[in-house]
Design an enzyme around this catalytic site. Structure first.
Site, mmCIF file in Angstrom:
data_model
loop_
_atom_site.group_PDB
_atom_site.id
_atom_site.type_symbol
_atom_site.label_atom_id
_atom_site.label_comp_id
_atom_site.label_asym_id
_atom_site.label_seq_id
_atom_site.Cartn_x
_atom_site.Cartn_y
_atom_site.Cartn_z
ATOM 1 N N ASP A 180 3.371 5.299 5.012
ATOM 2 C CA ASP A 180 2.139 4.604 5.418
ATOM 3 C C ASP A 180 2.414 3.689 6.615
ATOM 4 O OD1 ASP A 180 3.574 2.743 3.957
ATOM 5 O OD2 ASP A 180 1.939 2.241 2.573
ATOM 6 N N SER A 181 3.688 3.659 7.051
ATOM 7 C CA SER A 181 4.017 2.999 8.322
ATOM 8 C C SER A 181 3.251 3.637 9.471
ATOM 9 C CB SER A 181 5.521 3.091 8.595
ATOM 10 O OG SER A 181 5.954 4.438 8.539
ATOM 11 N N ASP A 197 3.708 8.721 1.205
ATOM 12 C CA ASP A 197 3.399 7.420 0.607
ATOM 13 C C ASP A 197 1.997 7.408 0.037
ATOM 14 O OD1 ASP A 197 5.601 5.781 0.810
ATOM 15 O OD2 ASP A 197 5.111 5.073 2.830
ATOM 16 N N LYS A 209 5.586 8.834 -2.820
ATOM 17 C CA LYS A 209 6.388 7.615 -2.923
ATOM 18 C C LYS A 209 5.442 6.463 -3.220
ATOM 19 C CE LYS A 209 8.500 5.567 0.798
ATOM 20 N NZ LYS A 209 7.805 4.258 0.830
ATOM 21 N N GLU A 236 5.390 1.997 -4.260
ATOM 22 C CA GLU A 236 6.169 0.759 -4.202
ATOM 23 C C GLU A 236 6.073 -0.005 -5.524
ATOM 24 O OE1 GLU A 236 4.941 -1.516 -0.785
ATOM 25 O OE2 GLU A 236 5.254 0.183 0.577
ATOM 26 N N GLU A 261 14.829 -1.063 0.492
ATOM 27 C CA GLU A 261 14.556 -1.586 1.841
ATOM 28 C C GLU A 261 14.932 -3.061 1.935
ATOM 29 O OE1 GLU A 261 10.687 -0.642 3.386
ATOM 30 O OE2 GLU A 261 10.972 -1.905 5.158
HETATM 31 O O1 KIV Z 1 6.212 3.733 5.325
HETATM 32 C C1 KIV Z 1 7.378 4.031 5.633
HETATM 33 O O2 KIV Z 1 7.660 4.547 6.714
HETATM 34 C C2 KIV Z 1 8.433 3.757 4.662
HETATM 35 C C3 KIV Z 1 9.852 3.861 5.134
HETATM 36 C C4 KIV Z 1 10.195 2.713 5.976
HETATM 37 C C5 KIV Z 1 10.791 4.028 4.003
HETATM 38 O O3 KIV Z 1 8.159 3.425 3.546
#
Ligand code: KIV
Length: 270
Positions: free
Chosen positions: A49-50, A88, A118, A120, A187
């Site tokens: 989600d980055s 994510d 993924k 969190e 992280e």
């Molecule tokens: O959102 C993302 O790119 C991430 C990575 C930094 C692991 O969670």
């Protein structure tokens, strides 16, 4: 595992850890980069989600939507159909209820072709992870600095420097493993702590800013390629200088257009 040693399914991840084979993961948001990364034999791709920050120019990941994630994940899967792909789950798509989490994670797999999601969080998410895994949805956890909690964490800070938080992170990692998570991103955690957590688990840890003791490493593609020049945290190594290449090529294009050099006869139709 594939002949080249890359994971064929999530079951290979634990086998890779047991064999001491380190896992390389990169973020990816589109088909063009996905094709290149698959050709480079990357082990895992992550539609993080980055993308809300990297592509959207936002300060945090909080505004990413499920539809955006699915759109980008489908593009990445088309570009790299033979590479294991995680996506994510964005903020508020899995924290409100387990039903939401199952429906939203299911949509990701169904509509994009990704192999897992993924999410969190540690012990508070353990029941959700178990529910997803029991329904056939592979889950990668994410501990330490968890960007969706940036407001609660007070910014991008190393987590687990004191004994209490270090203890909490270890317990969170064990809870995720017991709930069926297939791997955990660590992280911004001190290297020694990340190493201890990794040694205590049978599933692999994939570190970002967590030192060499993790079972694998992940970086944001645009950061490691040098496309995001303003971002230079200590943990980041730039493996390319594409920002400079893009500037030089674009300058050259602009100059040739202005001077009437491009397109020439060789680029024109009779
Ligand atoms: O959102 C993302 O790119 C991430 C990575 C930094 C692991 O969670």
């Amino acid at each position: 595992m594939k002949a080249d040693g890359r994971p064929r399914s999530i079951l290979d991840l634990t086998a890779m850890k047991a064999a001491g084979r380190r896992i390389a993961m990169l973020t990816c948001y589109d088909a063009a980069f996905a094709r290149l990364l698959e050709a480079a034999e990357i082990d895992l791709l992550l539609v993080g989600d980055s993308l809300h920050q990297v592509l959207g120019g936002h300060e945090t990941t909080l505004g990413a939507t499920l539809d955006q994630m699915i759109y980008h994940a489908a593009a990445v899967h088309r570009g790299a159909p033979r590479t294991l792909l995680f996506v994510d789950l964005p903020f508020l798509t899995y924290q409100v209820s387990i039903e939401d989490a199952i429906r939203n994670a299911g949509r990701v797999l169904q509509e994009s072709g990704a192999h897992g999601v993924k999410l969190e969080g540690g012990r508070p998410m353990a029941e959700t992870v178990r529910a997803l895994v029991d329904r056939g949805i592979p889950v990668m956890g994410h501990l330490g600095h968890t960007p969706q909690s940036v407001n609660a964490l007070g910014g991008n800070r190393v987590q687990g420097r004191d004994a209490d938080t270090a203890e909490r992170l270890g317990a969170d990692a064990r809870a995720l493993q017991e709930s069926g998570a297939c791997a955990i991103v660590l992280e911004l955690i001190p290297a020694a702590l990340a190493g201890r957590i990794s040694e205590a688990l049978t599933i692999p840890t994939i570190g970002i800013g967590a030192g060499p003791g993790c079972d694998g490493q992940v970086l944001v593609l645009h950061d490691m390629l040098g496309l995001n020049e303003a971002f230079s945290p200590k943990f980041l190594k730039r493996f390319g200088q594409l920002g400079e290449s893009v500037r030089a090529a674009s300058r050259e294009f602009t100059r040739e257009v202005r001077e009437g050099k491009y397109p020439g006869a060789e680029h024109s139709f009779d």
